[in-house]
Design an enzyme around this catalytic site. Sequence first.
Site, PDB file in Angstrom:
ATOM      1  N   SER A 125       0.852  -1.113   0.065  1.00 58.71           N
ATOM      2  CA  SER A 125       0.004  -0.058   0.014  1.00 58.71           C
ATOM      3  C   SER A 125       0.808   1.318  -0.101  1.00 58.71           C
ATOM      4  O   SER A 125       1.919   1.160   0.756  1.00 58.71           O
ATOM      5  CB  SER A 125      -0.796  -0.034   1.277  1.00 58.71           C
ATOM      6  OG  SER A 125      -1.589   1.156   1.526  1.00 58.71           O
ATOM      7  N   TYR A 149      -1.741  -1.070  10.927  1.00 59.23           N
ATOM      8  CA  TYR A 149      -1.907  -1.378   9.489  1.00 59.23           C
ATOM      9  C   TYR A 149      -0.764  -1.176   8.727  1.00 59.23           C
ATOM     10  O   TYR A 149      -0.139  -2.057   7.959  1.00 59.23           O
ATOM     11  CB  TYR A 149      -3.117  -0.844   9.275  1.00 59.23           C
ATOM     12  CG  TYR A 149      -3.310  -1.232   7.546  1.00 59.23           C
ATOM     13  CD1 TYR A 149      -3.758  -2.197   7.182  1.00 59.23           C
ATOM     14  CD2 TYR A 149      -3.111   0.063   6.741  1.00 59.23           C
ATOM     15  CE1 TYR A 149      -3.627  -2.445   5.981  1.00 59.23           C
ATOM     16  CE2 TYR A 149      -3.288  -0.178   5.326  1.00 59.23           C
ATOM     17  CZ  TYR A 149      -3.649  -1.516   4.839  1.00 59.23           C
ATOM     18  OH  TYR A 149      -3.671  -1.777   3.560  1.00 59.23           O
ATOM     19  N   LYS A 153       2.282  -3.790   6.832  1.00 56.62           N
ATOM     20  CA  LYS A 153       2.640  -3.786   5.268  1.00 56.62           C
ATOM     21  C   LYS A 153       4.021  -3.570   5.311  1.00 56.62           C
ATOM     22  O   LYS A 153       4.649  -4.451   4.352  1.00 56.62           O
ATOM     23  CB  LYS A 153       1.904  -2.693   4.610  1.00 56.62           C
ATOM     24  CG  LYS A 153       0.352  -3.099   4.491  1.00 56.62           C
ATOM     25  CD  LYS A 153       0.095  -4.085   3.612  1.00 56.62           C
ATOM     26  CE  LYS A 153      -1.555  -4.206   3.512  1.00 56.62           C
ATOM     27  NZ  LYS A 153      -1.876  -5.635   3.052  1.00 56.62           N
TER      28      LYS A 153
HETATM   29  P1  NAD Z   1     -11.279  -6.713   1.659  1.00 58.42           P
HETATM   30  O1  NAD Z   1     -11.218  -6.720   3.089  1.00 58.42           O
HETATM   31  O2  NAD Z   1     -12.420  -6.452   0.965  1.00 58.42           O
HETATM   32  O3  NAD Z   1     -10.693  -8.003   1.150  1.00 58.42           O
HETATM   33  C1  NAD Z   1      -9.970  -8.932   2.051  1.00 58.42           C
HETATM   34  C2  NAD Z   1     -10.160 -10.091   2.027  1.00 58.42           C
HETATM   35  O4  NAD Z   1      -9.268 -10.941   2.920  1.00 58.42           O
HETATM   36  C3  NAD Z   1     -11.716 -10.327   2.490  1.00 58.42           C
HETATM   37  O5  NAD Z   1     -12.629 -11.049   1.816  1.00 58.42           O
HETATM   38  C4  NAD Z   1     -11.558 -11.064   4.220  1.00 58.42           C
HETATM   39  O6  NAD Z   1     -12.680 -12.102   4.041  1.00 58.42           O
HETATM   40  C5  NAD Z   1     -10.189 -11.956   3.695  1.00 58.42           C
HETATM   41  N1  NAD Z   1      -9.268 -12.435   4.926  1.00 58.42           N
HETATM   42  C6  NAD Z   1      -9.024 -11.385   5.579  1.00 58.42           C
HETATM   43  N2  NAD Z   1      -8.300 -11.891   6.548  1.00 58.42           N
HETATM   44  C7  NAD Z   1      -8.422 -13.195   6.308  1.00 58.42           C
HETATM   45  C8  NAD Z   1      -7.401 -14.332   6.794  1.00 58.42           C
HETATM   46  N3  NAD Z   1      -6.941 -14.565   7.996  1.00 58.42           N
HETATM   47  N4  NAD Z   1      -7.743 -15.744   6.084  1.00 58.42           N
HETATM   48  C9  NAD Z   1      -8.398 -15.661   4.819  1.00 58.42           C
HETATM   49  N5  NAD Z   1      -9.150 -14.672   4.569  1.00 58.42           N
HETATM   50  C10 NAD Z   1      -9.013 -13.518   5.138  1.00 58.42           C
HETATM   51  O7  NAD Z   1      -9.836  -5.884   1.176  1.00 58.42           O
HETATM   52  P2  NAD Z   1      -9.495  -5.084  -0.117  1.00 58.42           P
HETATM   53  O8  NAD Z   1      -9.908  -3.573  -0.287  1.00 58.42           O
HETATM   54  O9  NAD Z   1      -9.737  -6.175  -1.068  1.00 58.42           O
HETATM   55  O10 NAD Z   1      -7.951  -5.132   0.016  1.00 58.42           O
HETATM   56  C11 NAD Z   1      -7.034  -6.325  -0.217  1.00 58.42           C
HETATM   57  C12 NAD Z   1      -5.747  -6.122   0.169  1.00 58.42           C
HETATM   58  O11 NAD Z   1      -5.199  -4.943  -0.444  1.00 58.42           O
HETATM   59  C13 NAD Z   1      -5.616  -5.909   1.506  1.00 58.42           C
HETATM   60  O12 NAD Z   1      -4.471  -6.655   2.017  1.00 58.42           O
HETATM   61  C14 NAD Z   1      -5.374  -4.598   1.579  1.00 58.42           C
HETATM   62  O13 NAD Z   1      -4.677  -4.196   3.011  1.00 58.42           O
HETATM   63  C15 NAD Z   1      -4.817  -4.190   0.440  1.00 58.42           C
HETATM   64  N6  NAD Z   1      -4.842  -2.605   0.045  1.00 58.42           N
HETATM   65  C16 NAD Z   1      -6.172  -2.176   0.059  1.00 58.42           C
HETATM   66  C17 NAD Z   1      -6.602  -0.966  -0.267  1.00 58.42           C
HETATM   67  C18 NAD Z   1      -7.669  -0.396  -0.362  1.00 58.42           C
HETATM   68  O14 NAD Z   1      -7.951   1.060  -0.286  1.00 58.42           O
HETATM   69  N7  NAD Z   1      -8.752  -1.060  -0.623  1.00 58.42           N
HETATM   70  C19 NAD Z   1      -5.156  -0.221  -0.581  1.00 58.42           C
HETATM   71  C20 NAD Z   1      -4.039  -0.652  -0.282  1.00 58.42           C
HETATM   72  C21 NAD Z   1      -3.863  -1.846  -0.007  1.00 58.42           C
HETATM   73  C1  WQD Z   2      -9.214  10.165   0.898  1.00 58.44           C
HETATM   74  C2  WQD Z   2      -9.497  11.691   1.077  1.00 58.44           C
HETATM   75  C3  WQD Z   2      -9.576  12.331   3.456  1.00 58.44           C
HETATM   76  C4  WQD Z   2     -13.806  10.261   4.003  1.00 58.44           C
HETATM   77  C5  WQD Z   2      -6.837   4.913   2.887  1.00 58.44           C
HETATM   78  C6  WQD Z   2      -5.813   4.129   3.907  1.00 58.44           C
HETATM   79  C7  WQD Z   2      -4.736   3.712   2.911  1.00 58.44           C
HETATM   80  C8  WQD Z   2      -5.028   2.832   1.978  1.00 58.44           C
HETATM   81  C9  WQD Z   2      -6.511   3.619   0.943  1.00 58.44           C
HETATM   82  C10 WQD Z   2      -5.108   0.705   2.457  1.00 58.44           C
HETATM   83  C11 WQD Z   2      -8.770  12.263   2.172  1.00 58.44           C
HETATM   84  C12 WQD Z   2     -10.961  12.674   2.697  1.00 58.44           C
HETATM   85  C13 WQD Z   2     -12.377  10.812   3.249  1.00 58.44           C
HETATM   86  C14 WQD Z   2     -14.755  11.180   4.153  1.00 58.44           C
HETATM   87  C15 WQD Z   2     -13.116  12.810   3.606  1.00 58.44           C
HETATM   88  N1  WQD Z   2      -5.657   1.661   2.173  1.00 58.44           N
HETATM   89  N2  WQD Z   2     -12.051  12.073   3.231  1.00 58.44           N
HETATM   90  N3  WQD Z   2     -14.281  12.410   4.070  1.00 58.44           N
HETATM   91  O1  WQD Z   2      -7.012   8.116   3.858  1.00 58.44           O
HETATM   92  O2  WQD Z   2      -6.268   8.370   1.521  1.00 58.44           O
HETATM   93  O3  WQD Z   2      -6.336   5.912   2.447  1.00 58.44           O
HETATM   94  O4  WQD Z   2      -7.238   3.902   1.931  1.00 58.44           O
HETATM   95  O5  WQD Z   2      -4.030   0.443   2.529  1.00 58.44           O
HETATM   96  O6  WQD Z   2      -3.852   3.017   3.728  1.00 58.44           O
HETATM   97  O7  WQD Z   2      -5.347   5.048   4.859  1.00 58.44           O
HETATM   98  O8  WQD Z   2      -8.450   7.179   1.676  1.00 58.44           O
HETATM   99  O9  WQD Z   2     -10.688   7.290   1.090  1.00 58.44           O
HETATM  100  O10 WQD Z   2     -10.133   7.218   3.580  1.00 58.44           O
HETATM  101  O11 WQD Z   2      -9.588   9.223   2.243  1.00 58.44           O
HETATM  102  O12 WQD Z   2     -13.192  14.266   3.520  1.00 58.44           O
HETATM  103  O13 WQD Z   2     -15.493  10.716   4.672  1.00 58.44           O
HETATM  104  O14 WQD Z   2     -10.963  11.899   1.349  1.00 58.44           O
HETATM  105  O15 WQD Z   2      -9.431  13.133   4.442  1.00 58.44           O
HETATM  106  O16 WQD Z   2      -8.319  13.634   2.037  1.00 58.44           O
HETATM  107  P1  WQD Z   2      -6.893   7.500   2.198  1.00 58.44           P
HETATM  108  P2  WQD Z   2      -9.772   7.528   1.940  1.00 58.44           P
END
Ligand code: NAD
Ligand code: WQD
Length: 349
Positions: A125, A149, A153
Site C-alpha cells: 500500500s 496497519y 505492510k
Molecule cells: P477486503 O477486506 O475487501 O478483502 C480482504 C479479504 O481477505 C476479505 O474477503 C477477507 O474476508 C479476507 N481475509 C482477511 N483475513 C483473512 C484470513 N486471515 N484468512 C483468510 N481470509 C482473510 O480488502 P481489499 O480492499 O480487497 O484489500 C485487499 C488487500 O489490498 C489487503 O491486503 C489490503 O490491505 C490491501 N490494500 C487495500 C487498499 C484499499 O484501499 N482497498 C489499498 C491498499 C492496499
Molecule cells: C481520501 C481523502 C480524506 C472520507 C486509506 C488508507 C490507506 C489505503 C487507502 C489501504 C482524504 C478525505 C475521506 C470522508 C473525507 N488503504 N475524506 N471524508 O485515507 O487516502 O487512504 O485508504 O492500504 O492506507 O489510509 O483514503 O478514502 O479514506 O480518504 O473528506 O468521509 O478523502 O481526508 O483526504 P486515504 P480515504
Amino acid sequence: MSKILVTGGAGYIGTHTLVALAEAGFESVVIDDFSNSKPEALRRVSALAGREIPVMRADLRDAEALRRTFSEHTFDAVIHFAGLKAVGESVRIPLRYYDNNLVSTVRLLEAMEEHGCRRLVFSSSATVYGDPASLPLREEAPLSATSPYGRTKLMIEEMLRDLARASALKNDPPEGAWRIDALRYFNPVGAHESGQIGEDPNGVPNNLFPYLSQVAVGRLPELTVYGSDYPTPDGTGVRDYLHVMDLAEGHVAAVRHLLDESLPAPFAEAINLGTGSGISVVQAIRAFESASGKSIPVRVSERRPGDVAACYADPSKAARMLGWTARRNLAAMCEDTWRWQSRNPSGYA
Ligand code: NAD
Ligand code: WQD
C-alpha cells in the site's frame, strides 16, 4: 492454463482481479474466511467469469487448511490479498492486525516453500510512504508508517525482501528462486463495469468513495469533508484514485511478470500502482455529482488524525517492468461506482 491461488479473493480487490484473471485465460482458486466479505460476491464473479471458481473457506493462519489446498492443486503463482485493512481499527486493536496480517503471511509463505511455489504478488500500500517528503512518490522514497496497519505492510515487505536474499544465498536455481512483486496500491475506487460487483464495506465506510456513494443513494445524510486548510490548490486532501479494474489488470500484468522465465531470479520488487494524478476531495465530489446526477450535501470539519495533505504516485516503474498503465479516468471511476451502488443499494446483502 496457469493456475493462481488468490487469498482474500472474496474481497473488494480480489473479486475484480478474479474477473480480470479469467478474462486473461488464468484459472484461479480462492482461499477466504469471509471475515470481511460475502460468498455472494464470489457467486457473481463466477457468473461474470463464465466458470465456477473453486473456494476454500479457511483462515490463512490454519496451516492444515493451507496444506490441503496446496496438495489438491499445483499453483503457478499466488496473489495474496487476505488481510485486515481498517487503519483506525488497527490503532485501537493493534494485536488483531499483527496477528492476522503477519501470521497469515508467514503461514502462506511456509506453505509456498514447502510446495515449491515461489512466485508471489503481494498487496502492499502507498501507506508505506507515511507522510511524503516529496511528490510524486517513487519506490525509492523513504518508508515509514503511521499506523499498526501500515507497519504490517512494511514488515511483510521486509519479510519478502529477506526471502529473496535467502534464495540468492542458497543459490536457488532460477526456476526455484523467489520471484515477488509487492504492489503498492494508491487509492482503489470504482467497480466492475457490469455493476454486478463492487466495494461493500461493513458498517459506516471509512473511505471517501464508498461514503460518497452511500450519501448519493440515500443511506447516509451528508459527507463530512475532513479539512479544507491543507496546503493544496483548494485546501482539501489530494489522492491518487485508481480504478479497481485498472488495478485488477495490474495484477494480471504482475503475474505475467513472475511467470517470465527469461528474467533473472530471485527478486522482490516494490512497484507503485497509481495513475500519477492527484485529485482533491472537492474535485471527487464534483465528479461524483455529475456521474450520479445527485447533489451531495457536505459539511466541512477538522482534519482527520493521521491524514496527509497529498499523496500520488510516480507510476513509471509499473509501466517499465509490467507494461501496465492505468487507462480509466475519474469520470469512469465515478460512473462505475454509481452503477454498482444504485443497482445494489445494500451491497451484497
Ligand atoms: P477486503 O477486506 O475487501 O478483502 C480482504 C479479504 O481477505 C476479505 O474477503 C477477507 O474476508 C479476507 N481475509 C482477511 N483475513 C483473512 C484470513 N486471515 N484468512 C483468510 N481470509 C482473510 O480488502 P481489499 O480492499 O480487497 O484489500 C485487499 C488487500 O489490498 C489487503 O491486503 C489490503 O490491505 C490491501 N490494500 C487495500 C487498499 C484499499 O484501499 N482497498 C489499498 C491498499 C492496499
Ligand atoms: C481520501 C481523502 C480524506 C472520507 C486509506 C488508507 C490507506 C489505503 C487507502 C489501504 C482524504 C478525505 C475521506 C470522508 C473525507 N488503504 N475524506 N471524508 O485515507 O487516502 O487512504 O485508504 O492500504 O492506507 O489510509 O483514503 O478514502 O479514506 O480518504 O473528506 O468521509 O478523502 O481526508 O483526504 P486515504 P480515504
